[in-house]
Design a protein around this motif. Structure first.
Motif, PDB file in Angstrom:
ATOM      1  N   GLU A  29       0.834  -1.197   0.000  1.00  0.00           N
ATOM      2  CA  GLU A  29       0.000   0.000   0.000  1.00  0.00           C
ATOM      3  C   GLU A  29       0.877   1.258   0.000  1.00  0.00           C
ATOM      4  O   GLU A  29       0.557   2.254  -0.633  1.00  0.00           O
ATOM      5  CB  GLU A  29      -0.934   0.018   1.215  1.00  0.00           C
ATOM      6  CG  GLU A  29      -2.019  -1.025   1.165  1.00  0.00           C
ATOM      7  CD  GLU A  29      -1.573  -2.399   1.638  1.00  0.00           C
ATOM      8  OE1 GLU A  29      -0.462  -2.532   2.219  1.00  0.00           O
ATOM      9  OE2 GLU A  29      -2.313  -3.354   1.414  1.00  0.00           O
ATOM     10  N   TYR A  30       1.991   1.204   0.745  1.00  0.00           N
ATOM     11  CA  TYR A  30       2.932   2.320   0.763  1.00  0.00           C
ATOM     12  C   TYR A  30       3.475   2.545  -0.638  1.00  0.00           C
ATOM     13  O   TYR A  30       3.586   3.679  -1.103  1.00  0.00           O
ATOM     14  CB  TYR A  30       4.072   2.032   1.747  1.00  0.00           C
ATOM     15  CG  TYR A  30       5.175   3.067   1.699  1.00  0.00           C
ATOM     16  CD1 TYR A  30       5.029   4.287   2.337  1.00  0.00           C
ATOM     17  CD2 TYR A  30       6.347   2.829   0.999  1.00  0.00           C
ATOM     18  CE1 TYR A  30       6.025   5.246   2.283  1.00  0.00           C
ATOM     19  CE2 TYR A  30       7.352   3.773   0.945  1.00  0.00           C
ATOM     20  CZ  TYR A  30       7.185   4.979   1.591  1.00  0.00           C
ATOM     21  OH  TYR A  30       8.167   5.926   1.528  1.00  0.00           O
ATOM     22  N   THR A  34       3.009   6.071  -2.729  1.00  0.00           N
ATOM     23  CA  THR A  34       4.161   6.889  -3.108  1.00  0.00           C
ATOM     24  C   THR A  34       4.487   6.798  -4.582  1.00  0.00           C
ATOM     25  O   THR A  34       5.193   7.649  -5.112  1.00  0.00           O
ATOM     26  CB  THR A  34       5.408   6.457  -2.316  1.00  0.00           C
ATOM     27  OG1 THR A  34       5.693   5.086  -2.608  1.00  0.00           O
ATOM     28  CG2 THR A  34       5.211   6.654  -0.822  1.00  0.00           C
ATOM     29  N   GLY A  35       3.994   5.739  -5.229  1.00  0.00           N
ATOM     30  CA  GLY A  35       4.330   5.537  -6.636  1.00  0.00           C
ATOM     31  C   GLY A  35       5.667   4.845  -6.833  1.00  0.00           C
ATOM     32  O   GLY A  35       6.104   4.637  -7.959  1.00  0.00           O
ATOM     33  N   PHE A  36       6.337   4.487  -5.720  1.00  0.00           N
ATOM     34  CA  PHE A  36       7.608   3.781  -5.818  1.00  0.00           C
ATOM     35  C   PHE A  36       7.372   2.307  -6.099  1.00  0.00           C
ATOM     36  O   PHE A  36       6.420   1.713  -5.611  1.00  0.00           O
ATOM     37  CB  PHE A  36       8.412   3.898  -4.518  1.00  0.00           C
ATOM     38  CG  PHE A  36       8.873   5.285  -4.195  1.00  0.00           C
ATOM     39  CD1 PHE A  36       9.273   6.165  -5.190  1.00  0.00           C
ATOM     40  CD2 PHE A  36       8.919   5.718  -2.881  1.00  0.00           C
ATOM     41  CE1 PHE A  36       9.709   7.441  -4.884  1.00  0.00           C
ATOM     42  CE2 PHE A  36       9.357   6.993  -2.567  1.00  0.00           C
ATOM     43  CZ  PHE A  36       9.747   7.854  -3.566  1.00  0.00           C
ATOM     44  N   ASN A  37       8.264   1.738  -6.863  1.00  0.00           N
ATOM     45  CA  ASN A  37       8.244   0.309  -7.108  1.00  0.00           C
ATOM     46  C   ASN A  37       8.825  -0.382  -5.874  1.00  0.00           C
ATOM     47  O   ASN A  37       9.615   0.205  -5.146  1.00  0.00           O
ATOM     48  CB  ASN A  37       9.095   0.003  -8.349  1.00  0.00           C
ATOM     49  CG  ASN A  37       8.895  -1.398  -8.855  1.00  0.00           C
ATOM     50  OD1 ASN A  37       8.476  -2.290  -8.127  1.00  0.00           O
ATOM     51  ND2 ASN A  37       9.209  -1.581 -10.118  1.00  0.00           N
ATOM     52  N   CYS A  38       8.474  -1.641  -5.634  1.00  0.00           N
ATOM     53  CA  CYS A  38       8.999  -2.387  -4.478  1.00  0.00           C
ATOM     54  C   CYS A  38      10.526  -2.460  -4.522  1.00  0.00           C
ATOM     55  O   CYS A  38      11.178  -2.480  -3.476  1.00  0.00           O
ATOM     56  CB  CYS A  38       8.422  -3.800  -4.446  1.00  0.00           C
ATOM     57  SG  CYS A  38       6.643  -3.836  -4.115  1.00  0.00           S
ATOM     58  N   THR A  39      11.084  -2.476  -5.733  1.00  0.00           N
ATOM     59  CA  THR A  39      12.541  -2.579  -5.859  1.00  0.00           C
ATOM     60  C   THR A  39      13.245  -1.280  -5.478  1.00  0.00           C
ATOM     61  O   THR A  39      14.465  -1.246  -5.417  1.00  0.00           O
ATOM     62  CB  THR A  39      12.940  -2.992  -7.287  1.00  0.00           C
ATOM     63  OG1 THR A  39      12.374  -2.072  -8.209  1.00  0.00           O
ATOM     64  CG2 THR A  39      12.477  -4.399  -7.602  1.00  0.00           C
TER      65      THR A  39
END
Length: 133
Positions: A29-30, A34-39
């Protein structure tokens, strides 16, 4: 009117438990917020080892008092609590579907049997106590 009041209460209680937000930080969900990828934070996309950005994020949470690592026993307790939560949710929703789809609502027109009431209320209480965190 009495059945409507009980039904109304159950709907409100159910919505409260479902909609009640839980505080979370480093989750999928974070990533969505934030639009950040998990990587961005993890070396591989499935979690585990953190990148420099992930370590910085974890340290920022730690300095704010929002992060502490769990002891293995705490992880086992969380697993058991999550399993109990899921098991009672399945029992509760399964009973609701069984009564409404197979038995039809007329079955409960004069009230539900005591065993079903105990199962329903205990399931709701257990799910509220063990709610997902």
């Amino acid at each position: 009117m009495h059945v409507f009041s009980r039904y109304h209460f159950l709907v409100i209680l159910s919505l409260f438990v479902i909609v009640l937000p839980s505080l979370c930080h480093a989750t999928p969900e974070y990533s969505e917020k934030t639009g950040f990828n998990c990587t961005t934070c993890h070396v591989d996309g499935t979690g585990g080892k953190l990148t420099k950005d992930g370590e910085d994020f974890k340290e920022d949470l730690r300095t704010k008092g929002l992060y502490r690592s769990l002891h293995p026993i705490q992880k086992i307790v969380r697993l058991i609590i999550g399993y109990l939560h899921l098991l009672t949710a399945i029992a509760w929703f399964g009973t609701i579907f069984y009564v409404h789809i197979l038995l039809k609502p007329a079955y409960a027109a004069k009230g539900l049997p005591k065993g079903e009431l105990i199962l329903g209320w205990s399931s709701m209480i257990i799910m509220a106590i063990t709610g997902h965190s």
